[in-house]
Design a protein around this motif. Sequence first.
Motif, PDB file in Angstrom:
ATOM      1  N   VAL A  22       1.089  -1.528   0.000  1.00  0.00           N
ATOM      2  CA  VAL A  22      -0.127   0.389   0.152  1.00  0.00           C
ATOM      3  C   VAL A  22       0.680   1.364   0.042  1.00  0.00           C
ATOM      4  O   VAL A  22       0.181   1.899  -0.388  1.00  0.00           O
ATOM      5  N   GLU A  23       1.853   1.216   0.686  1.00  0.00           N
ATOM      6  CA  GLU A  23       2.579   2.550   1.089  1.00  0.00           C
ATOM      7  C   GLU A  23       3.605   2.213  -0.086  1.00  0.00           C
ATOM      8  O   GLU A  23       3.550   4.033  -0.804  1.00  0.00           O
ATOM      9  N   ALA A  24       4.009   1.350  -1.144  1.00  0.00           N
ATOM     10  CA  ALA A  24       5.145   1.389  -2.534  1.00  0.00           C
ATOM     11  C   ALA A  24       3.693   1.991  -2.980  1.00  0.00           C
ATOM     12  O   ALA A  24       4.326   3.216  -4.089  1.00  0.00           O
ATOM     13  N   ARG A  25       2.656   2.060  -3.171  1.00  0.00           N
ATOM     14  CA  ARG A  25       1.690   1.968  -4.435  1.00  0.00           C
ATOM     15  C   ARG A  25       0.962   3.651  -3.936  1.00  0.00           C
ATOM     16  O   ARG A  25       0.929   5.329  -5.180  1.00  0.00           O
ATOM     17  N   LEU A  26       1.329   4.009  -2.877  1.00  0.00           N
ATOM     18  CA  LEU A  26       1.144   5.464  -2.449  1.00  0.00           C
ATOM     19  C   LEU A  26       2.045   6.537  -3.463  1.00  0.00           C
ATOM     20  O   LEU A  26       1.706   7.288  -3.673  1.00  0.00           O
ATOM     21  N   ARG A  27       2.941   6.229  -3.035  1.00  0.00           N
ATOM     22  CA  ARG A  27       4.310   6.688  -2.770  1.00  0.00           C
ATOM     23  C   ARG A  27       3.873   6.655  -4.767  1.00  0.00           C
ATOM     24  O   ARG A  27       4.399   8.204  -5.244  1.00  0.00           O
ATOM     25  N   GLU A  28       3.949   6.266  -5.797  1.00  0.00           N
ATOM     26  CA  GLU A  28       3.683   5.873  -6.840  1.00  0.00           C
ATOM     27  C   GLU A  28       2.510   6.986  -7.706  1.00  0.00           C
ATOM     28  O   GLU A  28       2.780   7.280  -8.045  1.00  0.00           O
ATOM     29  N   LEU A  29       1.395   6.745  -6.767  1.00  0.00           N
ATOM     30  CA  LEU A  29      -0.085   7.472  -6.961  1.00  0.00           C
ATOM     31  C   LEU A  29       0.789   9.396  -6.253  1.00  0.00           C
ATOM     32  O   LEU A  29       0.337  10.559  -6.754  1.00  0.00           O
ATOM     33  N   ILE A  30       1.231   9.151  -5.324  1.00  0.00           N
ATOM     34  CA  ILE A  30       1.066  11.132  -4.648  1.00  0.00           C
ATOM     35  C   ILE A  30       2.388  11.732  -4.532  1.00  0.00           C
ATOM     36  O   ILE A  30       2.263  12.689  -3.945  1.00  0.00           O
ATOM     37  N   GLY A  31       3.280  10.705  -4.524  1.00  0.00           N
ATOM     38  CA  GLY A  31       4.861  11.288  -4.598  1.00  0.00           C
ATOM     39  C   GLY A  31       5.601  10.994  -3.400  1.00  0.00           C
ATOM     40  O   GLY A  31       4.868  10.574  -2.337  1.00  0.00           O
ATOM     41  N   PRO A  32       6.755  11.520  -3.075  1.00  0.00           N
ATOM     42  CA  PRO A  32       7.667  11.773  -1.964  1.00  0.00           C
ATOM     43  C   PRO A  32       6.577  11.855  -0.949  1.00  0.00           C
ATOM     44  O   PRO A  32       6.483  11.475   0.854  1.00  0.00           O
ATOM     45  N   VAL A  33       5.407  12.349  -0.352  1.00  0.00           N
ATOM     46  CA  VAL A  33       4.458  12.825   0.803  1.00  0.00           C
ATOM     47  C   VAL A  33       3.731  11.957   1.610  1.00  0.00           C
ATOM     48  O   VAL A  33       3.732  11.292   2.367  1.00  0.00           O
ATOM     49  N   ALA A  34       4.036  10.890   0.475  1.00  0.00           N
ATOM     50  CA  ALA A  34       3.299   8.798   0.747  1.00  0.00           C
ATOM     51  C   ALA A  34       3.741   8.683   2.280  1.00  0.00           C
ATOM     52  O   ALA A  34       3.938   8.039   3.613  1.00  0.00           O
ATOM     53  N   GLY A  35       5.276   9.312   2.054  1.00  0.00           N
ATOM     54  CA  GLY A  35       6.726   8.422   3.236  1.00  0.00           C
ATOM     55  C   GLY A  35       6.031   9.126   4.485  1.00  0.00           C
ATOM     56  O   GLY A  35       6.747   9.002   6.272  1.00  0.00           O
ATOM     57  N   ARG A  36       4.941  10.202   4.606  1.00  0.00           N
ATOM     58  CA  ARG A  36       4.764  10.855   6.193  1.00  0.00           C
ATOM     59  C   ARG A  36       3.468  10.013   6.493  1.00  0.00           C
ATOM     60  O   ARG A  36       3.493  10.336   7.987  1.00  0.00           O
ATOM     61  N   LEU A  37       3.546   9.174   6.312  1.00  0.00           N
ATOM     62  CA  LEU A  37       2.430   8.993   6.571  1.00  0.00           C
ATOM     63  C   LEU A  37       3.014   7.732   8.175  1.00  0.00           C
ATOM     64  O   LEU A  37       2.506   7.776   8.746  1.00  0.00           O
ATOM     65  N   HIS A  38       3.840   7.043   7.839  1.00  0.00           N
ATOM     66  CA  HIS A  38       4.202   6.628   8.175  1.00  0.00           C
ATOM     67  C   HIS A  38       4.922   7.089   9.337  1.00  0.00           C
ATOM     68  O   HIS A  38       5.870   6.381  10.401  1.00  0.00           O
TER      69      HIS A  38
END
Length: 459
Positions: free
Chosen positions: A89-105
Amino acid sequence: SGQAMWGGRFSAKPAELMQAINVSIGFDKRLAPQDLAGSRAHAAMLRKQGVITSADEQQIQGGLQAIEAEMAAGTFPYRDEFEDIHMNVEARLRELIGPVAGRLHTARSRNDQVAVDFRLWVRDACDRTIAQLRALQQALILKAEAHAETLMPGFTHLQPAQPVTFGHHLMAYVEMFGRDAGRFSDARRRMNESPLGAAALAGSPFPIDRDATARALGFDRPTANSLDSVSDRDFALEALAAATLAGIHLSRLAEEIVIWMTPQFGFIKLTDAFTTGSSIMPQKKNPDAAELVRAKVGRLLGSFTQLAVVMKGLPLAYSKDMQEDKVPTFDAFDALELSLAAMAGMVADMEPVSARMAAAAGAGYSTATDLADWLVRTLDMPFRDAHHVTGAAVKRAEQLNCDLSDLPLKELQALSQGITAEVYDVLTPRASAGSRKSYGGAAPDQVRAQVARWKDMLK
Ligand code: ARG
């Protein structure tokens, strides 16, 4: 070559083997809905607490929604290289919205993430199981109500004991499945605490609000010890124990259906919906569904045993061993779901062969206890003496090859002078079952009272 000494007999390189033993996406993809729910609650909380900005949260929530849509459409790419559902899920999130995905964790670990996902899954499974148990009870109650007067032999040692009714017999299972449902609700109540925020094992230095995420996910409260939160799976074991007990009850009823279906018993009929034929013996009508329900309890206890052995001796806190919690749990609840559905179907489908059951209810001197009780009540005989006289009467009936109720009065009087013709009134199976009016007894009025009580409770 650079091959390891033991490499000769391995076709995969060590790194590939590592992936092969490590990868869990093949089975933990079933946690996808729970994983998304957990991430949504976590992101909203991080924003409220000022850990991430509103703009970040909006992007993250939008991305999670897109992922949910992909999963619904069947286009989400589940990839082994990302190991488990959380990293997929996190990898796909990064593909979809970029580096901000990394803030979820932020303020989260896969350890509390998987603990919350799995708890949510097991909690849902408990809820579904309770609903199915209730449906099975309803089917049994309806059948029992229709057959509160349908005579049936009651057995001990599978030998004719005392006449009961088919309704009374079915209501016994209503009690068992009622306790099973109670066990699932008890387990649910205990497991309904949120581990989210325990992070890797020690909690988080960020100003997280664990009450908020707990509330958002329908938990009663957050768990109170971060080490415990990420390292115990007793909630799953408890659910598996409840599943095993329900499975034991299902398997007993299934066994009875198999027995009742034999031509030798001929107590019930099942339609073609729950039976199969034989490829060679044209006369066959086999109770396969009942047999499979009878067998499924093996999976349930096997799953409990599997997880119990994984957990025993594990030091605190998280160890990768715990990834092995999912397969047995999923397998057990799949088996239980199918078994409960099949059993509810069979119960609704089965029809008693009343004449055969009634004949069997009176066979095997099943009213001998009634004769003894009559001697006690009418002749004031001590029960032990009455038991002895009745035993002699059964012996005499055996010699004359007749039922107790066919013994001539003079035969009975030869055993005990005071016996009168009134004794025959208690020697029929209908009178016998009808006389058991004590609370919870086999008398049709008692059966109907229990049917009414349960209908009221299940309203
Ligand atoms: N897939 C893992 C599991 O099911 C998730 C947790 C992994 N945590 C870790 N520290 N490796 O248990």
